[in-house]
Scaffold this motif. Structure first.
Motif, short mmCIF file in Angstrom:
data_model
loop_
_atom_site.label_atom_id
_atom_site.label_comp_id
_atom_site.label_asym_id
_atom_site.label_seq_id
_atom_site.Cartn_x
_atom_site.Cartn_y
_atom_site.Cartn_z
N LEU A 75 0.85 -1.19 0.00
CA LEU A 75 0.00 0.00 0.00
C LEU A 75 0.89 1.23 0.00
O LEU A 75 1.83 1.34 0.78
CB LEU A 75 -0.89 0.00 1.25
N ARG A 76 0.59 2.18 -0.89
CA ARG A 76 1.33 3.44 -0.94
C ARG A 76 0.37 4.60 -0.69
O ARG A 76 -0.67 4.69 -1.35
CB ARG A 76 2.06 3.60 -2.27
N VAL A 77 0.74 5.47 0.26
CA VAL A 77 -0.14 6.53 0.74
C VAL A 77 0.61 7.86 0.70
O VAL A 77 1.78 7.93 1.09
CB VAL A 77 -0.60 6.23 2.18
N LEU A 78 -0.07 8.92 0.28
CA LEU A 78 0.51 10.26 0.26
C LEU A 78 0.06 11.05 1.48
O LEU A 78 -1.08 10.90 1.96
CB LEU A 78 0.07 11.01 -1.00
N SER A 79 0.95 11.92 1.96
CA SER A 79 0.56 12.82 3.06
C SER A 79 -0.44 13.86 2.56
O SER A 79 -1.22 14.39 3.35
CB SER A 79 1.80 13.49 3.67
N TYR A 80 -0.42 14.16 1.27
CA TYR A 80 -1.39 15.08 0.69
C TYR A 80 -2.73 14.36 0.53
O TYR A 80 -2.87 13.39 -0.22
CB TYR A 80 -0.91 15.57 -0.68
N GLY A 81 -3.73 14.80 1.29
CA GLY A 81 -5.06 14.23 1.19
C GLY A 81 -5.20 12.83 1.75
O GLY A 81 -6.27 12.23 1.62
N GLY A 82 -4.13 12.29 2.37
CA GLY A 82 -4.20 10.89 2.81
C GLY A 82 -4.46 9.95 1.65
O GLY A 82 -5.03 8.87 1.82
N ILE A 83 -4.01 10.36 0.46
CA ILE A 83 -4.37 9.65 -0.77
C ILE A 83 -3.73 8.26 -0.83
O ILE A 83 -2.54 8.10 -0.59
CB ILE A 83 -3.94 10.48 -2.00
N VAL A 84 -4.55 7.27 -1.15
CA VAL A 84 -4.05 5.94 -1.47
C VAL A 84 -3.62 5.97 -2.93
O VAL A 84 -4.46 5.97 -3.83
CB VAL A 84 -5.13 4.87 -1.23
N GLN A 85 -2.31 6.01 -3.16
CA GLN A 85 -1.81 6.10 -4.53
C GLN A 85 -1.85 4.75 -5.22
O GLN A 85 -2.14 4.66 -6.41
CB GLN A 85 -0.39 6.65 -4.54
N SER A 86 -1.57 3.69 -4.47
CA SER A 86 -1.63 2.36 -5.07
C SER A 86 -1.90 1.31 -4.00
O SER A 86 -1.53 1.49 -2.83
CB SER A 86 -0.34 2.01 -5.81
N LEU A 87 -2.58 0.26 -4.40
CA LEU A 87 -2.85 -0.90 -3.54
C LEU A 87 -2.58 -2.14 -4.38
O LEU A 87 -3.36 -2.48 -5.27
CB LEU A 87 -4.30 -0.88 -3.05
N GLU A 88 -1.43 -2.77 -4.13
CA GLU A 88 -0.99 -3.88 -4.96
C GLU A 88 -1.25 -5.20 -4.24
O GLU A 88 -0.83 -5.40 -3.10
CB GLU A 88 0.50 -3.75 -5.28
N ILE A 89 -1.93 -6.10 -4.96
CA ILE A 89 -2.31 -7.40 -4.41
C ILE A 89 -2.00 -8.48 -5.44
O ILE A 89 -2.30 -8.31 -6.63
CB ILE A 89 -3.81 -7.42 -4.05
N PRO A 90 -1.43 -9.60 -5.02
CA PRO A 90 -1.13 -10.67 -5.97
C PRO A 90 -2.34 -11.56 -6.22
O PRO A 90 -3.21 -11.70 -5.36
CB PRO A 90 -0.02 -11.45 -5.27
N ASP A 91 -2.36 -12.17 -7.41
CA ASP A 91 -3.39 -13.17 -7.66
C ASP A 91 -2.90 -14.52 -7.13
O ASP A 91 -1.87 -14.61 -6.46
CB ASP A 91 -3.75 -13.24 -9.15
N ARG A 92 -3.62 -15.59 -7.43
CA ARG A 92 -3.27 -16.90 -6.87
C ARG A 92 -1.92 -17.40 -7.38
O ARG A 92 -1.34 -18.30 -6.80
CB ARG A 92 -4.37 -17.91 -7.20
#
Length: 293
Positions: A75-92
């Protein structure tokens, strides 16, 4: 995420909002994060969050990006706006995809009107006419959505730089984002102290907790505005995604997207997802409420 407007008594200082939401995207990706965690030998605790400079605002204020990893999820988060810039999840098979939508640079976030990944406040969604009455007093807010106020106003929490404190432990790794909203900011009464906690659990789930206190009666409706594509960004639309909603009624809106107050039945409408169906199956059915979106 079950958030709702709440208020304190006129002189009481107490918690006005404390909610939690577990974003179960791990399960949606067929347990991929858990499989990746087991394959890598990862255990509780994960990696301590890492900070880097992401950019600067026009006034020179630094904006940082924090990277969190746990249970196979990144998970990557910015201090500006508490923005979730990316949420990376693997498949099976362990192949990662970013399932949230966003930008790779700060300038695009500053110009955008989509609220990608941001924390929303003081009041999420629209307030009709930008006006509300509380304890006999009427408050006027700035209008930023036609005749209404949307997502807190022209300078909502999505456009503020939040203080960020990282943490890590056996229960997960995460960030505590804090913002002090002064009395009369964007027209809202009361000084509101907001804390939002993002946690990646050892099983790779992302959890959001909201907590706010005020020194006088106010309205609060906090949320996160992340857009998701479970097939990964750049993979096309989400019309083929299957969705189930255990809801028998919905709230119709007027032409300016303000709820009418009616609780209409979903039966025989495109909004009936009780048995599950693809998002796009009835999206072009011509229903008047769909045309208002």
């Amino acid at each position: 995420m079950a958030t709702e407007p709440l208020s304190t008594g006129p002189t009481t200082r107490r918690t006005v909002l404390a909610g939690a939401a577990a974003v179960g995207l791990t399960a949606a990706m067929a347990g991929g994060a858990q499989a990746a965690s087991a394959a890598s030998g990862a255990t509780g605790g994960g990696r301590h969050p890492v900070r880097e400079l992401f950019g600067r605002l026009p006034d020179g204020t630094e904006v940082h990006r924090w990277t969190l990893e746990n249970g196979g999820t990144r998970l990557r988060v910015l201090s500006y706006g508490g923005i979730v810039q990316s949420l990376e999840i693997p498949d099976r098979r362990g192949r990662y995809a970013n399932v949230s939508l966003g930008f790779d640079n700060l300038d695009d976030y500053l110009k955008a009107t989509t609220f990608f990944g941001a924390l929303i406040g003081r009041y999420g969604n629209r307030i009709a006419g930008g006006r509300f009455t509380l304890d006999g007093r009427t408050y006027q807010l700035p209008l930023n959505d036609g005749q209404n106020t949307l997502h807190g106003g022209t300078l909502g929490y999505d456009k503020r730089v939040w203080d960020v404190e990282p943490f890590s432990g056996s229960s997960g790794v995460g960030l505590v984002l804090s913002y002090l909203s002064p009395d009369a900011e964007m027209g809202y009464p009361g000084t509101l102290t907001v804390k939002v906690t993002y946690t990646l659990t050892p099983r790779g789930s992302w959890r959001i907790d909201y907590h706010a206190t005020t020194d006088r009666a106010t309205v609060v409706n906090l949320t996160n505005h992340t857009y998701y594509n479970l097939a990964g960004e750049g993979s096309g639309d989400v019309y083929g995604h299957e969705l189930t909603l255990d809801a028998s009624r919905y709230t119709p809106v007027d032409p300016t997207l303000i709820p009418t107050g009616e609780l209409a039945r979903v039966a025989a409408t495109p909004f009936d997802f009780r048995s599950g169906k693809t998002v796009g199956r009835d999206i072009r059915a011509g229903h008047p409420q769909l045309l208002r979106g």
